[in-house]
Design a protein around this motif. Structure first.
Motif, PDB file in Angstrom:
ATOM      1  N   ALA A 145      -3.341  -7.443  -6.467  1.00  0.00           N
ATOM      2  CA  ALA A 145      -3.939  -7.179  -5.163  1.00  0.00           C
ATOM      3  C   ALA A 145      -3.025  -6.301  -4.332  1.00  0.00           C
ATOM      4  N   GLU A 146      -3.632  -5.543  -3.447  1.00  0.00           N
ATOM      5  CA  GLU A 146      -2.887  -4.695  -2.524  1.00  0.00           C
ATOM      6  C   GLU A 146      -2.599  -5.465  -1.244  1.00  0.00           C
ATOM      7  N   ALA A 147      -1.407  -5.314  -0.728  1.00  0.00           N
ATOM      8  CA  ALA A 147      -1.014  -5.986   0.511  1.00  0.00           C
ATOM      9  C   ALA A 147      -1.539  -5.192   1.705  1.00  0.00           C
ATOM     10  N   MET A 148      -2.857  -5.196   1.852  1.00  0.00           N
ATOM     11  CA  MET A 148      -3.512  -4.486   2.951  1.00  0.00           C
ATOM     12  C   MET A 148      -3.795  -5.477   4.072  1.00  0.00           C
ATOM     13  N   THR A 149      -3.063  -5.354   5.175  1.00  0.00           N
ATOM     14  CA  THR A 149      -3.148  -6.304   6.277  1.00  0.00           C
ATOM     15  C   THR A 149      -4.571  -6.479   6.795  1.00  0.00           C
TER      16      THR A 149
ATOM     17  N   LYS B 212       0.854  -1.191   0.000  1.00  0.00           N
ATOM     18  CA  LYS B 212       0.000   0.000   0.000  1.00  0.00           C
ATOM     19  C   LYS B 212       0.893   1.246   0.000  1.00  0.00           C
ATOM     20  N   SER B 213       0.374   2.367  -0.522  1.00  0.00           N
ATOM     21  CA  SER B 213      -0.818   2.345  -1.329  1.00  0.00           C
ATOM     22  C   SER B 213      -0.448   1.835  -2.719  1.00  0.00           C
ATOM     23  N   ILE B 214      -1.377   1.086  -3.309  1.00  0.00           N
ATOM     24  CA  ILE B 214      -1.065   0.304  -4.497  1.00  0.00           C
ATOM     25  C   ILE B 214      -0.603   1.162  -5.673  1.00  0.00           C
TER      26      ILE B 214
ATOM     27  N   LEU C 149      -8.980   4.149   5.975  1.00  0.00           N
ATOM     28  CA  LEU C 149     -10.047   4.047   4.986  1.00  0.00           C
ATOM     29  C   LEU C 149     -10.326   2.590   4.610  1.00  0.00           C
ATOM     30  N   SER C 150      -9.303   1.762   4.631  1.00  0.00           N
ATOM     31  CA  SER C 150      -9.503   0.346   4.336  1.00  0.00           C
ATOM     32  C   SER C 150     -10.313  -0.329   5.436  1.00  0.00           C
ATOM     33  N   LEU C 151     -10.052   0.041   6.691  1.00  0.00           N
ATOM     34  CA  LEU C 151     -10.851  -0.504   7.786  1.00  0.00           C
ATOM     35  C   LEU C 151     -12.313  -0.089   7.655  1.00  0.00           C
TER      36      LEU C 151
END
Length: 329
Positions: A119-123, A95-97, A182-184
């Protein structure tokens, strides 16, 4: 399931975590690419990696590479994504991708054209505690989601030459830490936000040092975000439902959530996963996605639509601010 060959593009902190994640299953990275060849050699020696590329671009043309993990600064991502996706490599990208939604649109199109996963490596999309919370929410025992409050404040030295405040390295709070907040929110919202407003305080370099964001979707779920790169605050998320509220600390790699029920105040603690295994959960889900023939399963595992929604929000916010990086001018 066929053992997949991973290559790391970058040798920083995340690349080290990736190597440790694979080692949990007795595996090593297949190869390493880096702009500085000497660092790649040292990294390979540290983790027993057999293949080091003399030229960073060689990783994109190696027929034995299945998945490339890109962990370089995010303003470099799109150029690497173009090469990786065009050559049929699956990509898990830090992130950010990308810098903005236009870059992401281009990358998504390339992934579709070449039938590979981007895909984004968003934990947050892979930590077990969030999957467990979604099961509890879906059961209806918490009632309707009304409000999410998210904080993320880091104290970075006021050194305008480091990456956090550098325009040339796409610094600033929104892309570096706001993407987690924002991802959460997107994870728990039923729908993507349709109303967004914000305030910003700039660092002397012109990047966003501090920001406040308000969001609401058509389901009338609301959220607030407070970000800072020069003022420490807890990484805390609070989700308010009709019948309870949920608190999560250190939420980017959360492993515990506390539910407090409104009627009688009793608490329930949800423990799932381990913070130290964050990269392992990402790797595991990515490998399942690559081995799947179902587009629905791939989306369930990697949440690419959420990544797209978050990037659109961040791009719209920066457009409203009028804040551009050199690559966008």
């Amino acid at each position: 399931m066929k053992q997949l060959n991973w290559a790391t593009l970058g040798c920083g902190v995340i690349a080290n975590e990736l190597a440790h994640a694979l080692s949990k299953e007795g595996r090593t990275l297949y190869s390493v690419a880096n702009r500085t060849h000497e660092k790649a050699v040292a990294f390979a020696q540290k983790y027993g990696i057999s293949k080091v590329y003399d030229n960073i671009d060689d990783v994109f043309y190696d027929p034995d590479v299945d998945i490339i993990y890109i962990s370089t600064p995010h303003n470099t991502h799109i150029n690497y994504l173009r090469k990786a996706l065009s050559n049929g490599k699956h990509v898990l990208c830090e992130k950010s991708i990308t810098l903005n939604i236009a870059e992401l649109d281009e990358a998504v199109s390339l992934a579709k054209e070449n039938n590979v996963i981007l895909a984004e490596a968003m934990t947050i999309y892979h930590m077990p505690v969030y999957k467990k919370l979604n099961e509890i929410i879906a059961s209806g025992q918490l009632g309707r989601l009304n409000l999410i409050q998210v904080n993320f404040g880091s104290y970075k030295d006021y050194n305008m030459t480091n990456r956090f405040f550098s325009r040339k390295l796409a610094g600033g709070a929104l892309l570096d830490i706001g993407v987690y907040s924002l991802s959460l929110i997107r994870w728990f919202f039923k729908e993507t936000p349709t109303q967004v407003s914000s305030q910003v305080k700039y660092a002397p370099t012109g990047v966003d040092e501090q920001a406040g964001i308000l969001l609401m979707n058509d389901a009338v779920e609301m959220a607030t975000v407070t970000l800072s790169l020069h003022s420490k605050q807890p990484k805390r998320a609070t989700l308010s439902f009709d019948k309870a509220y949920v608190e999560i600390f250190e939420y980017p790699r959360g492993m515990q959530a506390t539910i407090t029920y409104t009627e009688d105040g009793h608490k329930e603690v949800i423990d799932a996963g381990d913070t130290s295994d964050a990269l392992y959960y990402e790797v595991r889900d990515m490998e399942k996605a690559v081995s799947s023939a179902s587009s629905d399963e791939i989306e369930t595992l990697m949440h690419c639509q959420y990544t797209y929604d978050v990037m659109k929000i961040m791009s719209d916010i920066r457009a409203e601010w009028g804040m551009k990086y050199p690559e966008e001018e």
